[in-house]
Design a protein around this motif. Structure first.
Motif, mmCIF file in Angstrom:
data_model
loop_
_atom_site.group_PDB
_atom_site.id
_atom_site.type_symbol
_atom_site.label_atom_id
_atom_site.label_comp_id
_atom_site.label_asym_id
_atom_site.label_seq_id
_atom_site.Cartn_x
_atom_site.Cartn_y
_atom_site.Cartn_z
ATOM 1 N N GLN A 249 0.756 -1.218 -0.212
ATOM 2 C CA GLN A 249 0.196 0.193 0.018
ATOM 3 C C GLN A 249 0.991 1.205 -0.033
ATOM 4 O O GLN A 249 1.909 1.534 0.731
ATOM 5 N N VAL A 250 0.596 2.212 -1.258
ATOM 6 C CA VAL A 250 1.468 3.592 -0.943
ATOM 7 C C VAL A 250 0.411 4.473 -0.892
ATOM 8 O O VAL A 250 -0.814 4.370 -1.392
ATOM 9 N N LEU A 251 0.869 5.690 -0.379
ATOM 10 C CA LEU A 251 -0.090 6.913 -0.200
ATOM 11 C C LEU A 251 0.215 7.527 -1.544
ATOM 12 O O LEU A 251 1.330 8.111 -1.980
ATOM 13 N N VAL A 252 -0.992 8.096 -2.178
ATOM 14 C CA VAL A 252 -1.082 8.955 -3.443
ATOM 15 C C VAL A 252 -1.894 9.958 -2.866
ATOM 16 O O VAL A 252 -2.972 10.316 -2.680
ATOM 17 N N ALA A 253 -1.223 11.353 -3.218
ATOM 18 C CA ALA A 253 -1.800 12.674 -3.009
ATOM 19 C C ALA A 253 -2.407 13.069 -4.474
ATOM 20 O O ALA A 253 -1.804 13.287 -5.604
ATOM 21 N N TYR A 254 -3.906 13.456 -4.594
ATOM 22 C CA TYR A 254 -4.402 13.832 -5.789
ATOM 23 C C TYR A 254 -4.445 15.501 -5.566
ATOM 24 O O TYR A 254 -5.447 15.757 -4.431
ATOM 25 N N VAL A 255 -3.891 16.286 -6.065
ATOM 26 C CA VAL A 255 -4.045 17.815 -5.669
ATOM 27 C C VAL A 255 -4.562 18.591 -6.797
ATOM 28 O O VAL A 255 -4.334 18.621 -7.848
ATOM 29 N N VAL A 256 -5.292 19.650 -6.434
ATOM 30 C CA VAL A 256 -5.863 20.784 -7.329
ATOM 31 C C VAL A 256 -5.211 22.011 -6.802
ATOM 32 O O VAL A 256 -5.262 22.289 -5.742
ATOM 33 N N GLY A 257 -4.745 22.808 -7.975
ATOM 34 C CA GLY A 257 -4.358 23.821 -7.472
ATOM 35 C C GLY A 257 -3.716 24.866 -8.534
ATOM 36 O O GLY A 257 -3.841 24.582 -9.822
ATOM 37 N N THR A 258 -3.014 26.045 -8.095
ATOM 38 C CA THR A 258 -2.117 26.841 -9.304
ATOM 39 C C THR A 258 -0.721 26.694 -8.971
ATOM 40 O O THR A 258 -0.269 27.197 -7.837
ATOM 41 N N ASN A 259 0.157 26.428 -10.074
ATOM 42 C CA ASN A 259 1.562 26.471 -9.994
ATOM 43 C C ASN A 259 2.097 25.627 -8.727
ATOM 44 O O ASN A 259 2.938 26.017 -8.030
ATOM 45 N N ILE A 260 1.401 24.394 -8.722
ATOM 46 C CA ILE A 260 2.029 23.797 -7.578
ATOM 47 C C ILE A 260 3.448 22.999 -7.995
ATOM 48 O O ILE A 260 3.855 22.706 -9.142
ATOM 49 N N ASN A 261 4.281 23.118 -6.988
ATOM 50 C CA ASN A 261 5.707 22.580 -7.162
ATOM 51 C C ASN A 261 5.690 21.382 -6.290
ATOM 52 O O ASN A 261 5.726 21.603 -5.025
ATOM 53 N N ILE A 262 5.947 20.428 -6.750
ATOM 54 C CA ILE A 262 5.690 19.058 -5.825
ATOM 55 C C ILE A 262 6.800 18.874 -4.904
ATOM 56 O O ILE A 262 6.658 18.468 -3.870
ATOM 57 N N GLU A 263 7.968 19.179 -5.427
ATOM 58 C CA GLU A 263 9.062 19.066 -4.533
ATOM 59 C C GLU A 263 8.802 20.163 -3.441
ATOM 60 O O GLU A 263 9.221 19.655 -2.225
#
Length: 204
Positions: free
Chosen positions: A52-66
């Motif tokens: 099992q791994v955690l997955v983040a589903y994100v909504v936004g503007t100019n998201i920088n994953i790092e």
């Protein structure tokens, strides 16, 4: 209830178990939404590579994953940091207006940053790729892609170290964090190995 009885509907929280720890998904979602670039976040557990791994589903503007991951590390323990991040325009909903978790889990592209894929250039690099594929449960791993961007975590680092140790090579946990690519790890092994590091023995 009006007659004095208690009706049990179910758990209101979203607690799951990851790597032996109980994790509250809502707590991770709240931490994600503290980032000013994120407007909505949903975190789910998805089976990948036999775990099992955690997955983040994100909504936004100019998201920088790092930057998002670095922010999470300041407030959450390692086991609560999602291994994968999927940017969406909107979160899918069911006809009842609830989050459509099945639709989210059906998304196969988990946002692995491997756009600049660099193929292995020799037998040693190819064998290391096979070793990573076994541990991470994914294919087509580039030799310049970070172990952690592919869903790696501290327990998988230990697995990698143990497998290499069985093959006669010494690697420290800090080595993987300092140089988390196949090229970087090979360089570390070449420096630390007393014997000439030219090839990983064929695995049975």
């Amino acid at each position: 209830m009006p007659d004095g009885n208690i009706g049990f509907i179910g758990r209101k929280d979203q607690q799951i178990k990851i790597r032996g720890y109980r994790v509250e998904l809502g707590e991770i979602e709240q931490a994600l939404q503290e980032d000013k670039t994120v407007t909505t976040a949903v975190v789910l557990a998805k089976e990948r590579g036999g775990e099992q791994v955690l997955v983040a589903y994100v909504v936004g503007t100019n998201i920088n994953i790092e930057a998002l991951k670095n922010g999470l590390r300041t407030s959450l323990p390692d086991y609560m940091i999602p291994g994968f991040y999927v940017e969406l325009e909107t979160i899918p909903l069911t006809s009842n207006g609830k989050i459509n978790k099945q639709a989210l889990l059906a998304i196969e592209d988990l946002g692995v940053k491997n756009n600049e894929y660099v193929a292995p250039g020799n037998d040693l690099e190819s064998q290391m790729v096979l070793l990573w594929e076994e541990i991470l449960g994914i294919s087509k791993i580039g030799i310049t892609t970070s172990f952690f961007d592919l869903g790696g975590h501290s327990l998988k680092v230990i697995r990698l170290i143990n497998k290499l140790e069985k093959l006669g090579y010494k690697l420290k946990v800090k080595d993987v964090f300092e140089s988390p690519t196949i090229l970087g790890i090979i360089a570390k092994l070449q420096l630390s190995s007393s014997a000439q590091f030219t090839k990983i023995p064929e695995q049975e």
